[in-house]
Enzyme design. Sequence first.
Site, PDB file in Angstrom:
ATOM      1  N   CYS A  30      43.884  60.358  56.788  1.00 19.68           N
ATOM      2  CA  CYS A  30      44.687  61.563  56.592  1.00 19.68           C
ATOM      3  C   CYS A  30      43.968  62.793  57.165  1.00 19.68           C
ATOM      4  CB  CYS A  30      44.954  61.735  55.097  1.00 19.68           C
ATOM      5  SG  CYS A  30      45.670  63.301  54.617  1.00 19.68           S
ATOM      6  N   CYS A  33      43.546  65.696  54.781  1.00 21.82           N
ATOM      7  CA  CYS A  33      42.550  65.334  53.764  1.00 21.82           C
ATOM      8  C   CYS A  33      41.135  65.569  54.287  1.00 21.82           C
ATOM      9  CB  CYS A  33      42.698  63.866  53.361  1.00 21.82           C
ATOM     10  SG  CYS A  33      44.284  63.454  52.622  1.00 21.82           S
TER      11      CYS A  33
END
Length: 106
Positions: A30, A33
């Site tokens: 991600c 993230c």
Amino acid sequence: MAIIHVASNKLEKYINKDKVVLLNFSATWCGPCIRYGEILKQLDEELGDSVQIVKIDIDKYPKLAKGFNVMGIPNSRFYFNNQFEQPFFGGSLKKLKEEVLRIKAK
């Protein structure tokens, strides 16, 4: 204080009852993230004694993510005084610091 990476489905052992705990649900693939992880490192450096950051990889521990109704990542949740706060969606270091101080003042 160092950032802890969850290594089991038992979250209790990662909860520090004397500090604000920030649970961060994320995944290695991600992009947002990864960027948010850099902000969490800065938060740890600046407020290390006031907050414990616990990272949870949703691919390794999907039951934990499901238990917190994580529908998207990155997703964070604060814990303090034996209770979980509502999910926190904020990207800046300033917002995170303000939230830690707000929770500690309760």
